[in-house]
Design a protein around this motif. Sequence first.
Motif, PDB file in Angstrom:
ATOM      1  N   GLN A 296       2.164   2.808  -5.707  1.00 27.40           N
ATOM      2  CA  GLN A 296       1.218   2.646  -6.805  1.00 27.40           C
ATOM      3  C   GLN A 296       1.813   1.858  -7.968  1.00 27.40           C
ATOM      4  OE1 GLN A 296      -1.057   6.125  -7.917  1.00 27.40           O
ATOM      5  NE2 GLN A 296      -1.243   5.421 -10.035  1.00 27.40           N
TER       6      GLN A 296
ATOM      7  N   TRP B 258      -4.660   3.394 -14.565  1.00 26.61           N
ATOM      8  CA  TRP B 258      -4.551   2.033 -14.024  1.00 26.61           C
ATOM      9  C   TRP B 258      -4.809   0.986 -15.099  1.00 26.61           C
ATOM     10  CZ3 TRP B 258      -3.303  -0.052  -9.257  1.00 26.61           C
ATOM     11  CH2 TRP B 258      -3.045   0.850  -8.225  1.00 26.61           C
TER      12      TRP B 258
ATOM     13  N   GLU C 214       0.839  -1.210   0.000  1.00 24.09           N
ATOM     14  CA  GLU C 214       0.000   0.000   0.000  1.00 24.09           C
ATOM     15  C   GLU C 214       0.869   1.254   0.000  1.00 24.09           C
ATOM     16  OE1 GLU C 214      -3.955   1.681   2.338  1.00 24.09           O
ATOM     17  OE2 GLU C 214      -2.996  -0.193   2.961  1.00 24.09           O
ATOM     18  N   GLY C 215       0.511   2.196  -0.869  1.00 19.68           N
ATOM     19  CA  GLY C 215       1.288   3.418  -0.997  1.00 19.68           C
ATOM     20  C   GLY C 215       2.278   3.384  -2.144  1.00 19.68           C
TER      21      GLY C 215
ATOM     22  N   ARG D 267      -7.764   8.700 -13.434  1.00 19.48           N
ATOM     23  CA  ARG D 267      -6.885   7.782 -12.699  1.00 19.48           C
ATOM     24  C   ARG D 267      -7.170   6.333 -13.122  1.00 19.48           C
ATOM     25  NH1 ARG D 267      -5.191  10.565  -7.863  1.00 19.48           N
ATOM     26  NH2 ARG D 267      -4.734  12.680  -8.629  1.00 19.48           N
TER      27      ARG D 267
ATOM     28  N   ALA E 232      -8.090   3.384  -7.624  1.00 18.87           N
ATOM     29  CA  ALA E 232      -7.946   4.734  -8.164  1.00 18.87           C
ATOM     30  C   ALA E 232      -8.562   5.775  -7.234  1.00 18.87           C
ATOM     31  CB  ALA E 232      -8.597   4.806  -9.545  1.00 18.87           C
TER      32      ALA E 232
ATOM     33  N   GLN F 228      -8.731   5.708  -4.039  1.00 24.53           N
ATOM     34  CA  GLN F 228      -7.860   5.906  -2.878  1.00 24.53           C
ATOM     35  C   GLN F 228      -6.718   6.886  -3.156  1.00 24.53           C
ATOM     36  OE1 GLN F 228      -6.687   1.874  -1.986  1.00 24.53           O
ATOM     37  NE2 GLN F 228      -8.545   1.436  -0.813  1.00 24.53           N
ATOM     38  N   THR F 229      -6.414   7.102  -4.433  1.00 22.92           N
ATOM     39  CA  THR F 229      -5.307   8.009  -4.775  1.00 22.92           C
ATOM     40  C   THR F 229      -5.758   9.455  -4.907  1.00 22.92           C
ATOM     41  OG1 THR F 229      -5.573   7.787  -7.198  1.00 22.92           O
ATOM     42  CG2 THR F 229      -4.210   6.128  -6.064  1.00 22.92           C
TER      43      THR F 229
END
Length: 648
Positions: free
Chosen positions: A319, A430, A316-317, A426, A370, A372-373
């Motif tokens: 990408q 992805w 996590e974190g 986003r 996406a 979450q970003t």
Amino acid sequence: MIRAETQRRETGKDLGIDVKLGRGGIREIEFITQTFQIIRAGREPQLRLKNTLKALPVLEKLSVMNAEQVKRLSEAYVFLRNLEHAIQYVDDQQTHRLPPDEKAREQIAALLGLSRSQMVEKLMQIREYVAQVFDGIFQVGEEENQEDDWPEGWSVGFERAKEALTDDLEKMGYGEARHCADRVLELMGSKFLAAQTESARTRMAQLVKRISEMCIKLASDDEGVAPEVIFTRFITLLEVIAGRSTYVSLLIQYPKVCEKVALVLKTSAWAADYLTAHPIVLDELVDERVSELDNFSPVDWSGWQDDLWEKLREVEGDQETQMNLLRDAHHAAVFKLLMADLEGRFTVERLADQLSALADAVLEMVITLAWQTIASRHCDVPKFAVVAYGKLGGKELSYASDLDLIYLYDDPSPEASKNYTRLVRRMMSWLTVQTSSGILFDVDLRLRPNGENGLVVSSFEMFKRYQRNEDGTGAWPWEHQALTRARFCAGDRAIGQAFEKEREAILRLPRDKAKVFSDVSEMRARMLEGHPNPTSLFDVKHDRGGMVDVEFAVQAMVLAYSHKHPELVNNFGNILLLEMAARAGLIGEELAQRCVSIYRNYRHIQRKHRLELGDGPVRVDRFAQSENIATVMQLWKTVFGSEGPLRK
């Protein structure tokens, strides 16, 4: 190998049984476990364990090994370790050998709570089982010919070896021996291989020789594929993995995987390109679950999602790593379906169901990832949905299909439009950005309201107004035609239900039947113009009498008759809708069944052609399809009342 070296040292000596390095010993259990860790731990972080007993259950969970093997190897490992400690206690030194002396054996057995005979019997049974598993994985019984009888210098790519290597390959049975020799020398002389250790280069040379013999045998089993085709496809794959010793080791140490790879390369040009583009899927050939997929497998990827979420949370974190994990997991899943398909375990329809459901699962995850970003997101869960059109909408997705998508939201927040626009952008990254693991999908957004000039995401209310076209500035007839193959596929379920309800209402609106048929015929004429066929062959998809004619006939009936026959709005696919149209009396039962059979046959031809030859128009002998063409043209005339457009 460790076993071979131990046997060499012990030749002619009676040193007792080496419970650590000998046949069926501790090291063989560790080597089995570590080999699979090397192969899969890059994608499976839970395998990054130093403890053998902890790693074995993970291999079972990943279906690399079955439950019985893991149970017995774990029990064997514990027994052998305890035996090793007992030997060292009695002998009072660091040794791994069970001595031949009977008195010493009695002392060791007593420490284990066994009699001497019980201990020896149990040890023999364990060693035999461990050796059996080891030999089955690494094919120890099949000795490699260590003598290199190929021309001097070939293994380092020397040009002077070309003529002699060509002669040798020709004698083996290769038709294009010079070309094959060129490809071998290019591989062996490549900069990637030159940067490897001497041992790695030796393994590659050994692998090339094994493959050269394997391809001759495979070609002799099937006269349809020349050995040089399989061989050069394999060489192309080896060029890609030349700098990745893990994959070369996998093919060397696991001959069954090597054979499976050769079969894939032989069977399908598209599969060969896919494997070369995504060599990480090679380790899927070790997974026993590959052979379990068939027509009766549930169309459910939720378990796959759960496993993938676990891996994604660990990074996590990061990408970029998450994007690669998602791509790798999708490529691996597609490859599993491909393997089952090549082995004849899927019908075309069932394969499309699985591929479509897999794409839905990916889209569902991408929405969350996406969202979450987006730092400015105004809610935890987006009130947002993805609607699929075209192949994905009709659940007829194939291996390389684009995704035709539109995005909708239903959210009163003043931040909604801005944040959902960011979400779509986003998501497109992805899905479509090229990373070191490739891309997920090509995505087409041209079916959104107002097409290429429209917003990338629409509010649900705006979508409704556009589709109903009450002010004359909304959806064109062809957009309602496209709506016949649309469905909610990911995101907010409430929006999805609202979309499906609105879709049904729009399709059930009374329409002027003559205008519907005129509009659909006009669109058919445009498609003919956009897909010219300068050959005398029959284009299975785009020519008159082909797949598009069947699809357009079905879509025309949905638009023209759904107000009287509401069951036609169900997005059940062309085959079932043809049968439903017959039951509604719109076309004859016999004609419907013949067209169902023809459409299935066309899809089978299309799938077979693309697997064998790759992308491009699928064109076959026109005369062989003349009866099918005539039947589909009869369907068109029955539905539209005319012959329809012709090629100019």
